[in-house]
Design a protein around this motif. Sequence first.
Motif, PDB file in Angstrom:
ATOM      1  N   MET A 197       0.849  -1.190   0.000  1.00  0.00           N
ATOM      2  CA  MET A 197       0.000   0.000   0.000  1.00  0.00           C
ATOM      3  C   MET A 197       0.892   1.251   0.000  1.00  0.00           C
ATOM      4  SD  MET A 197      -3.139   0.836   2.445  1.00  0.00           S
ATOM      5  CE  MET A 197      -4.344   1.796   1.626  1.00  0.00           C
ATOM      6  N   PRO A 198       0.585   2.230  -0.876  1.00  0.00           N
ATOM      7  CA  PRO A 198       1.416   3.436  -0.959  1.00  0.00           C
ATOM      8  C   PRO A 198       1.328   4.274   0.314  1.00  0.00           C
ATOM      9  CG  PRO A 198      -0.201   3.369  -2.752  1.00  0.00           C
ATOM     10  CD  PRO A 198      -0.470   2.214  -1.861  1.00  0.00           C
ATOM     11  N   ASN A 199       2.410   4.950   0.620  1.00  0.00           N
ATOM     12  CA  ASN A 199       2.482   5.839   1.774  1.00  0.00           C
ATOM     13  C   ASN A 199       1.806   7.171   1.421  1.00  0.00           C
ATOM     14  OD1 ASN A 199       3.212   7.544   3.851  1.00  0.00           O
ATOM     15  ND2 ASN A 199       5.372   7.000   3.807  1.00  0.00           N
ATOM     16  N   ARG A 200       0.860   7.599   2.247  1.00  0.00           N
ATOM     17  CA  ARG A 200       0.148   8.864   1.991  1.00  0.00           C
ATOM     18  C   ARG A 200       1.062  10.082   2.122  1.00  0.00           C
ATOM     19  NH1 ARG A 200      -4.937  10.428   2.204  1.00  0.00           N
ATOM     20  NH2 ARG A 200      -4.487  11.934   3.826  1.00  0.00           N
ATOM     21  N   ASP A 201       2.217   9.925   2.733  1.00  0.00           N
ATOM     22  CA  ASP A 201       3.151  11.040   2.888  1.00  0.00           C
ATOM     23  C   ASP A 201       4.273  10.995   1.857  1.00  0.00           C
ATOM     24  OD1 ASP A 201       1.682  11.975   5.044  1.00  0.00           O
ATOM     25  OD2 ASP A 201       2.822  10.804   6.486  1.00  0.00           O
ATOM     26  N   ASP A 202       4.098  10.186   0.835  1.00  0.00           N
ATOM     27  CA  ASP A 202       5.083  10.072  -0.246  1.00  0.00           C
ATOM     28  C   ASP A 202       4.574  10.888  -1.429  1.00  0.00           C
ATOM     29  OD1 ASP A 202       6.784   9.385  -2.311  1.00  0.00           O
ATOM     30  OD2 ASP A 202       6.376   7.239  -2.197  1.00  0.00           O
ATOM     31  N   VAL A 203       5.235  11.990  -1.734  1.00  0.00           N
ATOM     32  CA  VAL A 203       4.783  12.897  -2.790  1.00  0.00           C
ATOM     33  C   VAL A 203       4.680  12.200  -4.150  1.00  0.00           C
ATOM     34  CG1 VAL A 203       7.026  13.834  -3.465  1.00  0.00           C
ATOM     35  CG2 VAL A 203       5.000  15.290  -3.548  1.00  0.00           C
ATOM     36  N   TYR A 204       5.377  11.091  -4.308  1.00  0.00           N
ATOM     37  CA  TYR A 204       5.306  10.347  -5.568  1.00  0.00           C
ATOM     38  C   TYR A 204       4.090   9.428  -5.634  1.00  0.00           C
ATOM     39  CZ  TYR A 204       9.973  12.131  -6.285  1.00  0.00           C
ATOM     40  OH  TYR A 204      11.047  12.973  -6.445  1.00  0.00           O
ATOM     41  N   ALA A 205       3.423   9.209  -4.524  1.00  0.00           N
ATOM     42  CA  ALA A 205       2.228   8.366  -4.482  1.00  0.00           C
ATOM     43  C   ALA A 205       1.008   9.176  -4.923  1.00  0.00           C
ATOM     44  CB  ALA A 205       2.014   7.826  -3.070  1.00  0.00           C
ATOM     45  N   ALA A 206       0.186   8.577  -5.765  1.00  0.00           N
ATOM     46  CA  ALA A 206      -0.997   9.266  -6.302  1.00  0.00           C
ATOM     47  C   ALA A 206      -1.938   9.752  -5.202  1.00  0.00           C
ATOM     48  CB  ALA A 206      -1.742   8.347  -7.267  1.00  0.00           C
ATOM     49  N   CYS A 207      -2.000   9.048  -4.091  1.00  0.00           N
ATOM     50  CA  CYS A 207      -2.939   9.409  -3.015  1.00  0.00           C
ATOM     51  C   CYS A 207      -2.361  10.422  -2.035  1.00  0.00           C
ATOM     52  CB  CYS A 207      -3.369   8.147  -2.270  1.00  0.00           C
ATOM     53  SG  CYS A 207      -2.005   7.317  -1.428  1.00  0.00           S
ATOM     54  N   CYS A 208      -1.162  10.904  -2.275  1.00  0.00           N
ATOM     55  CA  CYS A 208      -0.521  11.805  -1.315  1.00  0.00           C
ATOM     56  C   CYS A 208      -1.169  13.195  -1.330  1.00  0.00           C
ATOM     57  CB  CYS A 208       0.969  11.939  -1.618  1.00  0.00           C
ATOM     58  SG  CYS A 208       1.820  13.012  -0.441  1.00  0.00           S
ATOM     59  N   PRO A 209      -1.618  13.680  -0.174  1.00  0.00           N
ATOM     60  CA  PRO A 209      -2.203  15.021  -0.116  1.00  0.00           C
ATOM     61  C   PRO A 209      -1.163  16.124  -0.344  1.00  0.00           C
ATOM     62  CG  PRO A 209      -2.102  14.050   2.075  1.00  0.00           C
ATOM     63  CD  PRO A 209      -1.664  12.988   1.110  1.00  0.00           C
ATOM     64  N   CYS A 210       0.117  15.763  -0.316  1.00  0.00           N
ATOM     65  CA  CYS A 210       1.188  16.735  -0.566  1.00  0.00           C
ATOM     66  C   CYS A 210       1.116  17.304  -1.978  1.00  0.00           C
ATOM     67  CB  CYS A 210       2.558  16.085  -0.395  1.00  0.00           C
ATOM     68  SG  CYS A 210       2.864  15.344   1.201  1.00  0.00           S
ATOM     69  N   ARG A 211       0.542  16.547  -2.890  1.00  0.00           N
ATOM     70  CA  ARG A 211       0.539  16.965  -4.296  1.00  0.00           C
ATOM     71  C   ARG A 211      -0.193  18.277  -4.522  1.00  0.00           C
ATOM     72  NH1 ARG A 211       0.267  11.916  -8.429  1.00  0.00           N
ATOM     73  NH2 ARG A 211       2.286  11.017  -7.880  1.00  0.00           N
ATOM     74  N   ASP A 212      -1.264  18.514  -3.797  1.00  0.00           N
ATOM     75  CA  ASP A 212      -2.001  19.765  -3.961  1.00  0.00           C
ATOM     76  C   ASP A 212      -1.133  20.954  -3.546  1.00  0.00           C
ATOM     77  OD1 ASP A 212      -4.346  21.258  -4.672  1.00  0.00           O
ATOM     78  OD2 ASP A 212      -4.746  21.507  -2.527  1.00  0.00           O
ATOM     79  N   MET A 213      -0.401  20.802  -2.445  1.00  0.00           N
ATOM     80  CA  MET A 213       0.486  21.872  -1.992  1.00  0.00           C
ATOM     81  C   MET A 213       1.646  22.048  -2.974  1.00  0.00           C
ATOM     82  SD  MET A 213       1.107  24.276   0.174  1.00  0.00           S
ATOM     83  CE  MET A 213       0.182  24.019   1.669  1.00  0.00           C
ATOM     84  N   LEU A 214       2.188  20.956  -3.473  1.00  0.00           N
ATOM     85  CA  LEU A 214       3.269  21.032  -4.449  1.00  0.00           C
ATOM     86  C   LEU A 214       2.796  21.745  -5.709  1.00  0.00           C
ATOM     87  CD1 LEU A 214       6.185  20.305  -5.142  1.00  0.00           C
ATOM     88  CD2 LEU A 214       5.352  18.115  -5.994  1.00  0.00           C
ATOM     89  N   ASP A 215       1.581  21.431  -6.144  1.00  0.00           N
ATOM     90  CA  ASP A 215       1.008  22.090  -7.313  1.00  0.00           C
ATOM     91  C   ASP A 215       0.869  23.593  -7.078  1.00  0.00           C
ATOM     92  OD1 ASP A 215      -0.411  22.141  -9.924  1.00  0.00           O
ATOM     93  OD2 ASP A 215      -2.145  22.626  -8.679  1.00  0.00           O
ATOM     94  N   LEU A 216       0.418  23.965  -5.903  1.00  0.00           N
ATOM     95  CA  LEU A 216       0.249  25.379  -5.561  1.00  0.00           C
ATOM     96  C   LEU A 216       1.596  26.099  -5.527  1.00  0.00           C
ATOM     97  CD1 LEU A 216      -1.439  27.796  -4.574  1.00  0.00           C
ATOM     98  CD2 LEU A 216      -1.183  26.880  -2.257  1.00  0.00           C
TER      99      LEU A 216
END
Length: 120
Positions: free
Chosen positions: A1-20
């Motif tokens: 199962m992917p880690n939710r704190d891994d920016v490379y994982a599709a389910c990571c909430p970090c991606r929205d902040m990275l996009d911003l």
Amino acid sequence: MPNRDDVYAACCPCRDMLDLLANKWSALALGALEAGPQRFGALRARLQGVSPKVLTATLRRLEEHGLIAREVFAEVPPRVVYSLTPLGRDANGPLSLLRTWVEQNIARFPQNREMSDMSG
């Protein structure tokens, strides 16, 4: 199962902040606010080329993510001032390094080398 704190994982909430933060206008608005609180007109003047609509959307998104604060003063007409939050100041550290790196290396980018070759 992917880690939710891994920016490379599709389910990571970090991606929205990275996009911003990777957005040009976000990075520039945060940098402009390093000098201190500013009104919309001052930010727009500093960020040459941004439309009022795009700047408004950018500021709203930065506020929603806790990077800037928006203070409305009960005056006629209302005065609105934007400032960095502690989170925004923290984000500005790496963004400042990126902005400086781009300025110092712009001549190395292929499209800019071609233009400087033509003018020289």
